[in-house]
Design a protein around this motif. Structure first.
Motif, mmCIF file in Angstrom:
data_model
loop_
_atom_site.group_PDB
_atom_site.id
_atom_site.type_symbol
_atom_site.label_atom_id
_atom_site.label_comp_id
_atom_site.label_asym_id
_atom_site.label_seq_id
_atom_site.Cartn_x
_atom_site.Cartn_y
_atom_site.Cartn_z
ATOM 1 N N HIS A 53 28.598 -33.175 -4.457
ATOM 2 C CA HIS A 53 29.982 -33.880 -3.931
ATOM 3 C C HIS A 53 30.647 -33.242 -2.848
ATOM 4 O O HIS A 53 30.338 -31.964 -2.489
ATOM 5 N N ILE A 54 31.072 -33.920 -2.160
ATOM 6 C CA ILE A 54 32.050 -33.380 -0.842
ATOM 7 C C ILE A 54 33.392 -34.092 -0.823
ATOM 8 O O ILE A 54 33.602 -35.242 -1.310
ATOM 9 N N PHE A 55 34.344 -33.349 -0.248
ATOM 10 C CA PHE A 55 35.798 -33.728 -0.238
ATOM 11 C C PHE A 55 36.277 -33.271 0.994
ATOM 12 O O PHE A 55 36.144 -32.201 1.605
ATOM 13 N N THR A 56 37.034 -34.498 1.655
ATOM 14 C CA THR A 56 37.921 -34.029 2.986
ATOM 15 C C THR A 56 39.091 -34.542 2.933
ATOM 16 O O THR A 56 39.404 -35.723 2.306
ATOM 17 N N GLN A 57 40.169 -33.831 3.466
ATOM 18 C CA GLN A 57 41.527 -34.261 3.140
ATOM 19 C C GLN A 57 42.171 -34.003 4.342
ATOM 20 O O GLN A 57 42.204 -32.826 5.160
ATOM 21 N N LEU A 58 43.018 -34.716 5.131
ATOM 22 C CA LEU A 58 43.766 -34.484 6.120
ATOM 23 C C LEU A 58 45.379 -34.841 5.832
ATOM 24 O O LEU A 58 45.707 -35.668 5.295
ATOM 25 N N ASN A 59 46.187 -33.827 6.159
ATOM 26 C CA ASN A 59 47.621 -33.823 5.830
ATOM 27 C C ASN A 59 48.321 -33.609 7.161
ATOM 28 O O ASN A 59 48.159 -32.738 7.972
ATOM 29 N N LEU A 60 49.250 -34.519 7.252
ATOM 30 C CA LEU A 60 50.074 -34.600 8.486
ATOM 31 C C LEU A 60 51.100 -33.515 8.482
ATOM 32 O O LEU A 60 51.941 -33.396 7.632
ATOM 33 N N ARG A 61 51.217 -32.384 9.386
ATOM 34 C CA ARG A 61 51.965 -31.566 9.571
ATOM 35 C C ARG A 61 53.053 -32.118 10.815
ATOM 36 O O ARG A 61 52.623 -33.158 11.433
ATOM 37 N N ARG A 62 53.922 -31.223 11.251
ATOM 38 C CA ARG A 62 54.904 -31.666 12.328
ATOM 39 C C ARG A 62 53.734 -32.209 13.916
ATOM 40 O O ARG A 62 54.247 -33.239 14.316
ATOM 41 N N LYS A 63 53.048 -31.284 14.070
ATOM 42 C CA LYS A 63 52.503 -31.540 15.448
ATOM 43 C C LYS A 63 50.824 -31.465 15.209
ATOM 44 O O LYS A 63 50.037 -31.408 16.231
ATOM 45 N N GLN A 64 50.373 -31.531 14.044
ATOM 46 C CA GLN A 64 48.928 -31.599 13.778
ATOM 47 C C GLN A 64 48.543 -32.140 12.523
ATOM 48 O O GLN A 64 49.468 -32.007 11.387
ATOM 49 N N VAL A 69 43.321 -29.975 8.034
ATOM 50 C CA VAL A 69 41.928 -30.580 7.540
ATOM 51 C C VAL A 69 41.639 -29.743 6.576
ATOM 52 O O VAL A 69 41.193 -28.352 6.818
ATOM 53 N N SER A 70 40.908 -29.941 5.169
ATOM 54 C CA SER A 70 40.608 -29.192 4.302
ATOM 55 C C SER A 70 39.027 -29.920 4.172
ATOM 56 O O SER A 70 39.141 -31.051 3.504
ATOM 57 N N THR A 122 40.965 -26.189 8.735
ATOM 58 C CA THR A 122 41.111 -26.275 10.305
ATOM 59 C C THR A 122 42.213 -27.182 10.588
ATOM 60 O O THR A 122 43.032 -27.839 9.708
ATOM 61 N N ASP A 123 42.547 -27.378 11.733
ATOM 62 C CA ASP A 123 43.635 -28.291 12.282
ATOM 63 C C ASP A 123 43.106 -29.011 13.242
ATOM 64 O O ASP A 123 42.139 -28.777 14.124
ATOM 65 N N LEU A 124 43.743 -30.126 13.494
ATOM 66 C CA LEU A 124 43.592 -31.360 14.550
ATOM 67 C C LEU A 124 44.871 -31.647 15.172
ATOM 68 O O LEU A 124 45.784 -31.880 14.589
ATOM 69 N N ARG A 138 31.018 -37.426 7.232
ATOM 70 C CA ARG A 138 30.562 -36.923 6.026
ATOM 71 C C ARG A 138 29.168 -37.246 5.847
ATOM 72 O O ARG A 138 28.269 -36.385 5.500
ATOM 73 N N LEU A 139 28.703 -38.591 5.571
ATOM 74 C CA LEU A 139 27.333 -39.134 5.479
ATOM 75 C C LEU A 139 26.411 -38.376 6.679
ATOM 76 O O LEU A 139 25.272 -38.455 6.468
ATOM 77 N N GLN A 140 26.870 -38.485 7.843
ATOM 78 C CA GLN A 140 26.061 -38.165 8.892
ATOM 79 C C GLN A 140 26.132 -36.376 9.384
ATOM 80 O O GLN A 140 25.809 -35.880 10.327
ATOM 81 N N HIS A 141 27.096 -35.718 8.568
ATOM 82 C CA HIS A 141 27.617 -34.376 8.481
ATOM 83 C C HIS A 141 27.675 -33.951 10.217
ATOM 84 O O HIS A 141 27.177 -33.180 10.806
ATOM 85 N N GLN A 142 28.600 -34.648 10.606
ATOM 86 C CA GLN A 142 29.228 -34.563 11.896
ATOM 87 C C GLN A 142 30.607 -33.912 11.719
ATOM 88 O O GLN A 142 31.265 -34.068 10.988
ATOM 89 N N PRO A 143 30.892 -33.385 12.857
ATOM 90 C CA PRO A 143 32.235 -32.214 12.908
ATOM 91 C C PRO A 143 33.335 -33.480 13.050
ATOM 92 O O PRO A 143 33.300 -34.564 13.621
ATOM 93 N N LEU A 144 34.636 -33.286 12.190
ATOM 94 C CA LEU A 144 35.708 -34.268 12.524
ATOM 95 C C LEU A 144 36.513 -33.858 13.435
ATOM 96 O O LEU A 144 37.210 -32.476 13.512
ATOM 97 N N GLN A 145 36.337 -34.401 14.474
ATOM 98 C CA GLN A 145 37.220 -34.123 15.827
ATOM 99 C C GLN A 145 37.470 -35.541 16.476
ATOM 100 O O GLN A 145 36.696 -36.540 16.488
#
Length: 308
Positions: free
Chosen positions: A136-147, A150-151, A164-166, A201-208
């Protein structure tokens, strides 16, 4: 599950940081929004699913569960009791987006949860999990003030565990919520979007962020959706060649009738094929489903046409 009535003037505010341009524009919440969304019930819609994977189309089912709830600004989780700290309360529209399908002998189960403030400021959280018999795979994005922080947790060596951060950018995952809040606020034209977490995630692409063109237009009537009501199509065309079209009712409450997602399916193939994942709505109902967890409530799955 507890709800507090939220005044419609929240839609006129925007909580982007000073000097920053919000990724999407705020649009007034439609007339009747409160009467529909503040009943203490969720909207559940089932879909027949044709999912692209491993160079083939697999049959399955999808469910979209939309519900308003009170979120914690500080902890970014659902509040147990919003009255204990009203200043921490952030009213959101939540979407739980579930897909289930088989690939040969083994099943896939995917769930994405997206939390978008009713004032249409940037989405505060997205979490996605993918389970299948390999792991299994897990991805989470949490909003910080300016970014966005990503976990990523993955059983694949090439991905591993990453933090990482976006930059704050419009997320494809949040656009489903924004259709329901008010499609007039959807971004159109040349845009930067972070593709959906399930796709990446299914295509194993970077999150950007990627360049894309977004259009909102009337959709031609088709027997596929079983309605003569006016429809709209929100289309995303990514520079990479991927294309996503979301079909929804023009009139409030803008129920989503289906979607088409076309891309080059690279998973498990030396010769990738362009395939289209397609979903078509089956049934919709409003229900306080969190109270329907006994054997006697199994009939509600029949009401949605879902497998038991």
């Amino acid at each position: 599950m507890k709800f507090l009535l939220v005044p419609l003037f929240l839609a006129l505010s925007c909580s982007s940081a000073p000097g920053e341009k919000p990724p999407v524009k705020a649009a007034p919440l439609p007339a009747g929004f409160g009467a529909y969304w503040f009943q203490g019930k969720a909207e559940l819609s089932s879909y027949t699913l044709e999912q692209a994977r491993y160079g083939e189309i697999h049959q399955g089912e999808a469910v979209l569960i939309f519900v308003t709830e009170d979120f914690s600004r500080s902890k970014q989780v659902k509040l147990d009791d919003p009255t204990t700290n009203p200043d921490d309360r952030l009213p959101v529209l939540k979407l739980n987006f579930e897909k289930k399908f088989l690939t040969g002998i083994y099943p896939y189960s995917l769930l994405t949860s997206t939390f978008t403030p009713l004032d249409q400021s940037p989405t505060v959280k997205v979490s996605t999990s993918v389970q299948e018999w390999c792991g299994h795979i897990f991805t989470q994005l949490n909003l910080r003030r300016k970014q966005y922080h990503v976990s990523l947790k993955s059983y694949f060596e090439s991905e591993g565990d990453r933090e990482t951060d976006l930059p704050i950018t419009t997320l494809e995952d949040e656009l489903w919520n924004r259709i329901r809040l008010n499609p007039a606020g959807l971004p159109v034209g040349a845009v930067q979007l972070v593709p959906g977490t399930t796709y990446t995630r299914l295509q194993h692409q970077p999150l950007q962020a990627e360049a894309a063109t977004a259009t909102l237009a009337a959709a031609p009537g088709t027997p596929r959706f079983g309605t003569t009501s006016p429809l709209q199509a929100y289309t995303l065309k990514y520079q990479s060649g991927r294309r996503l079209v979301i079909y929804f009712e023009q009139a409030f409450p803008h129920r989503i009738l289906g979607w088409d997602e076309t891309y080059l399916d690279r998973a498990g193939s030396k010769t990738p094929r362009e395939l289209t994942t397609r979903a078509t709505r089956h049934r919709t109902l409003q229900l306080d489903y969190w109270r329907t967890h006994h054997h006697e409530h199994l009939g509600w799955r029949d009401s949605l046409g879902l497998r038991k």
